[in-house]
Scaffold this active site. Structure first.
Site, PDB file in Angstrom:
ATOM      1  N   SER A   1       0.920  -1.271   0.007  1.00 30.90           N
ATOM      2  CA  SER A   1       0.289  -0.301  -0.087  1.00 30.90           C
ATOM      3  C   SER A   1       0.849   1.274  -0.202  1.00 30.90           C
ATOM      4  O   SER A   1       2.199   1.085  -0.364  1.00 30.90           O
ATOM      5  CB  SER A   1      -0.784  -0.125   1.479  1.00 30.90           C
ATOM      6  OG  SER A   1      -0.265   0.330   2.512  1.00 30.90           O
TER       7      SER A   1
ATOM      8  N   SER B   1      11.309   8.947   7.711  1.00 32.90           N
ATOM      9  CA  SER B   1      10.760  10.750   8.230  1.00 32.90           C
ATOM     10  C   SER B   1      11.487  12.185   8.813  1.00 32.90           C
ATOM     11  O   SER B   1      11.715  11.581   9.568  1.00 32.90           O
ATOM     12  CB  SER B   1       9.337  10.051   9.064  1.00 32.90           C
ATOM     13  OG  SER B   1       8.446  11.051   9.565  1.00 32.90           O
TER      14      SER B   1
ATOM     15  N   TYR C   1       7.933   6.279  17.217  1.00 35.33           N
ATOM     16  CA  TYR C   1       8.791   5.762  15.301  1.00 35.33           C
ATOM     17  C   TYR C   1       9.815   6.880  15.258  1.00 35.33           C
ATOM     18  O   TYR C   1      10.201   6.514  14.354  1.00 35.33           O
ATOM     19  CB  TYR C   1       7.187   6.712  15.313  1.00 35.33           C
ATOM     20  CG  TYR C   1       6.646   6.609  13.527  1.00 35.33           C
ATOM     21  CD1 TYR C   1       6.840   5.923  12.652  1.00 35.33           C
ATOM     22  CD2 TYR C   1       7.214   8.043  12.773  1.00 35.33           C
ATOM     23  CE1 TYR C   1       6.567   5.889  11.003  1.00 35.33           C
ATOM     24  CE2 TYR C   1       6.708   8.093  11.795  1.00 35.33           C
ATOM     25  CZ  TYR C   1       7.090   7.386  11.098  1.00 35.33           C
ATOM     26  OH  TYR C   1       6.271   7.494   9.403  1.00 35.33           O
TER      27      TYR C   1
ATOM     28  N   LYS D   1      12.778   6.133  13.218  1.00 36.11           N
ATOM     29  CA  LYS D   1      12.888   7.210  12.481  1.00 36.11           C
ATOM     30  C   LYS D   1      14.713   7.621  12.396  1.00 36.11           C
ATOM     31  O   LYS D   1      15.336   7.896  11.260  1.00 36.11           O
ATOM     32  CB  LYS D   1      12.339   7.886  11.910  1.00 36.11           C
ATOM     33  CG  LYS D   1      10.355   7.556  12.021  1.00 36.11           C
ATOM     34  CD  LYS D   1      10.675   6.616  10.440  1.00 36.11           C
ATOM     35  CE  LYS D   1       9.794   5.319   9.626  1.00 36.11           C
ATOM     36  NZ  LYS D   1      10.360   5.232   8.923  1.00 36.11           N
TER      37      LYS D   1
HETATM   38  N1  LIG Z   1       2.772   8.893   4.488  1.00 34.55           N
HETATM   39  C1  LIG Z   1       3.734   9.339   5.013  1.00 34.55           C
HETATM   40  O1  LIG Z   1       3.243  10.529   5.297  1.00 34.55           O
HETATM   41  C2  LIG Z   1       5.125   9.242   6.092  1.00 34.55           C
HETATM   42  C3  LIG Z   1       5.911   9.824   5.718  1.00 34.55           C
HETATM   43  C4  LIG Z   1       7.074   9.699   7.251  1.00 34.55           C
HETATM   44  C5  LIG Z   1       7.099   8.700   6.496  1.00 34.55           C
HETATM   45  N2  LIG Z   1       6.622   7.631   5.794  1.00 34.55           N
HETATM   46  C6  LIG Z   1       7.005   5.947   5.764  1.00 34.55           C
HETATM   47  O2  LIG Z   1       7.143   5.624   4.792  1.00 34.55           O
HETATM   48  C7  LIG Z   1       7.347   4.425   4.406  1.00 34.55           C
HETATM   49  C8  LIG Z   1       5.567   3.573   4.435  1.00 34.55           C
HETATM   50  O3  LIG Z   1       4.223   4.810   4.513  1.00 34.55           O
HETATM   51  P1  LIG Z   1       3.163   4.662   3.858  1.00 34.55           P
HETATM   52  O4  LIG Z   1       2.319   6.004   4.501  1.00 34.55           O
HETATM   53  O5  LIG Z   1       2.699   3.887   2.762  1.00 34.55           O
HETATM   54  O6  LIG Z   1       1.688   3.562   4.944  1.00 34.55           O
HETATM   55  P2  LIG Z   1       1.226   2.095   4.773  1.00 34.55           P
HETATM   56  O7  LIG Z   1       0.242   2.572   3.988  1.00 34.55           O
HETATM   57  O8  LIG Z   1       0.419   1.746   6.182  1.00 34.55           O
HETATM   58  O9  LIG Z   1       2.421   1.280   4.191  1.00 34.55           O
HETATM   59  C9  LIG Z   1       3.333   0.835   4.817  1.00 34.55           C
HETATM   60  C10 LIG Z   1       3.084  -0.883   3.776  1.00 34.55           C
HETATM   61  O10 LIG Z   1       4.502  -1.447   5.479  1.00 34.55           O
HETATM   62  C11 LIG Z   1       4.144  -2.902   5.239  1.00 34.55           C
HETATM   63  N3  LIG Z   1       4.430  -3.159   6.649  1.00 34.55           N
HETATM   64  C12 LIG Z   1       3.908  -2.740   8.181  1.00 34.55           C
HETATM   65  N4  LIG Z   1       4.284  -3.860   8.666  1.00 34.55           N
HETATM   66  C13 LIG Z   1       4.885  -4.837   7.804  1.00 34.55           C
HETATM   67  C14 LIG Z   1       5.331  -6.210   8.619  1.00 34.55           C
HETATM   68  N5  LIG Z   1       5.526  -6.328   9.853  1.00 34.55           N
HETATM   69  N6  LIG Z   1       6.073  -6.777   7.898  1.00 34.55           N
HETATM   70  C15 LIG Z   1       6.300  -6.600   6.538  1.00 34.55           C
HETATM   71  N7  LIG Z   1       5.204  -5.493   5.912  1.00 34.55           N
HETATM   72  C16 LIG Z   1       4.781  -4.327   7.112  1.00 34.55           C
HETATM   73  C17 LIG Z   1       2.746  -2.117   5.082  1.00 34.55           C
HETATM   74  O11 LIG Z   1       2.091  -4.096   4.920  1.00 34.55           O
HETATM   75  P3  LIG Z   1       0.425  -4.553   5.268  1.00 34.55           P
HETATM   76  O12 LIG Z   1      -0.177  -4.147   4.037  1.00 34.55           O
HETATM   77  O13 LIG Z   1       0.832  -5.934   5.085  1.00 34.55           O
HETATM   78  O14 LIG Z   1       0.083  -4.028   6.486  1.00 34.55           O
HETATM   79  C18 LIG Z   1       2.690  -1.878   3.921  1.00 34.55           C
HETATM   80  O15 LIG Z   1       2.593  -2.365   2.975  1.00 34.55           O
HETATM   81  C19 LIG Z   1       6.868   4.099   6.087  1.00 34.55           C
HETATM   82  O16 LIG Z   1       8.254   3.640   6.444  1.00 34.55           O
HETATM   83  C20 LIG Z   1       6.582   5.337   6.738  1.00 34.55           C
HETATM   84  O17 LIG Z   1       7.074   4.932   8.670  1.00 34.55           O
HETATM   85  C21 LIG Z   1       5.729   7.862   5.100  1.00 34.55           C
END
Ligand SMILES: NC(=O)c1ccc[n+]([C@@H]2O[C@H](COP(=O)([O-])OP(=O)(O)OC[C@H]3O[C@@H](n4cnc5c(N)ncnc54)[C@H](OP(=O)(O)O)[C@@H]3O)[C@@H](O)[C@H]2O)c1
Length: 331
Positions: free
Chosen positions: A53, A185, A211, A215
């Protein structure tokens, strides 16, 4: 305009809110200093964790569209199969004569046993690893412990990725020039490394602070891996995506998501710098940096967030010990 581009970009970075939203990326993309190069990746293999996702799926899709073989390291087979199908459609939509080269490797990154099994499978299949993207991330609302006895956020964001890099180190060296990219992040700017309490046992648990400390630890470990691998042809980059509208944000920060929805980046905009770090030529000539919007950024703004050398070493030693990896602290 070229003279003003650098200061304008820096201003967006320091003012945070505009720089982290879609506005920041839109402005930067129009600057004459924007590094637009995005070569094709035919013949390269890219591993992406957390590809089911949000930012991870967007990165995996764009990398497949650029021609890479993409290995989806995912814990949920049904979600992984659905992502695989969406990537197939995206690749064919971009070029009707192509099909995507995309496969699934089962991996729960919070489980050391699962990470070891995933690497066994990668080795059995004799896969190349040109790029490893650590994208999977978690922000649990309360302190949870995995079956292996580790605090869940630390296991997912720090320990599992540490082991995955360690187990793939020889493969990455053999396939050099190769790259490791970790999605950190901007939240890490507000936290100092706490090497004495990496699993958050000594104080009340705040998901957001934990978190952000994870990071911060990712960025420090990125710098240490870069030292360890300097001169091997393996480069290490950490980056932050700004603020992107993903299922993860909606789930963990619903109030923030509702408030900022109109200015949040799309997942693909959040993934832009991951794809650039994976594909462009320039990132091969530098290692250990922290990036946003295709430019290297400082790792500290507040002096109190700077960690001591002893704490950096302690972080590495703790990860190596818990993961069962024999690797001295990089000098
Ligand atoms: N969105 C933002 O604004 C933002 C900002 C700063 C940093 N980030 C970073 O960007 C990255 C992606 O985040 P996102 O916002 O795209 O979140 P997301 O949509 O929740 O995607 C997270 C992904 O990580 C996977 N995941 C979580 N725990 C896992 C585990 N134990 N083993 C394998 N896969 C796992 C999830 O798999 P499942 O589908 O199985 O749950 C999903 O595919 C993260 O590292 C987050 O900290 C995001």
């Amino acid at each position: 305009m070229t003279r003003l581009a650098g200061p304008l970009d820096t201003l967006l970075d320091r003012t945070i809110a505009p720089g982290y939203t879609r506005l920041g990326l839109a402005v930067r993309r129009r600057l004459p200093t924007w590094p637009g190069e995005l070569p094709r990746l035919d013949g390269r293999t890219v591993l992406v964790t957390g590809p089911t996702s949000g930012i991870g799926e967007a990165a995996a899709t764009d990398l497949a569209v650029l021609g890479a073989r993409v290995l989806l390291l995912a814990r949920n087979p049904d979600k992984a199969a659905a992502t695989q199908a969406r990537i197939q459609r995206a690749v064919t939509a971009a070029d009707a004569s192509r099909t995507a080269d995309v496969a699934v490797v089962r991996c729960d990154i919070s489980s050391l046993a699962s990470v070891r099994e995933a690497v066994d499978q990668i080795e059995e299949q004799d896969e190349h690893v040109d790029v490893l993207v650590h994208n999977a991330g978690a922000m649990p609302g309360e302190r949870t412990v995995t079956d292996e006895g580790f605090e869940l956020a630390f296991a997912t964001n720090v320990l599992g990725p540490f082991l995955l890099t360690a187990l793939l180190e020889d493969r990455l060296k053999a396939d050099a020039p190769s790259r490791v990219i970790t999605v950190s992040s901007g939240g890490m700017y507000a936290q100092k490394l706490d090497a004495d309490d990496l699993q958050h046992e000594d104080r009340s648990y705040s998901g957001v602070s934990v978190y952000a400390r994870n990071k911060r630890a990712q960025v420090v470990l990125g710098e240490l891996w870069a030292e360890r691998l300097r001169g091997t042809g393996v480069v290490i980059h950490t980056m932050h995506p700004g603020w992107a509208d993903t299922p993860g944000v909606e789930d963990a920060l619903p109030g923030f998501q509702k408030l900022t929805k109109r200015v949040l980046r799309t997942p693909a905009e959040g993934a832009d710098t991951i794809v650039w770090l994976a594909a462009a030529t320039a990132p091969l000539s530098t290692t250990g940096g922290f990036w946003q919007d295709r430019r290297e950024r400082p790792t500290h703004y507040a002096p109190w967030t700077r960690e001591a050398q002893a704490d950096r070493a302690k972080l590495w030693r703790t990860c190596a010990e818990l993961a069962g990896v024999d690797a001295p602290v990089p000098a």
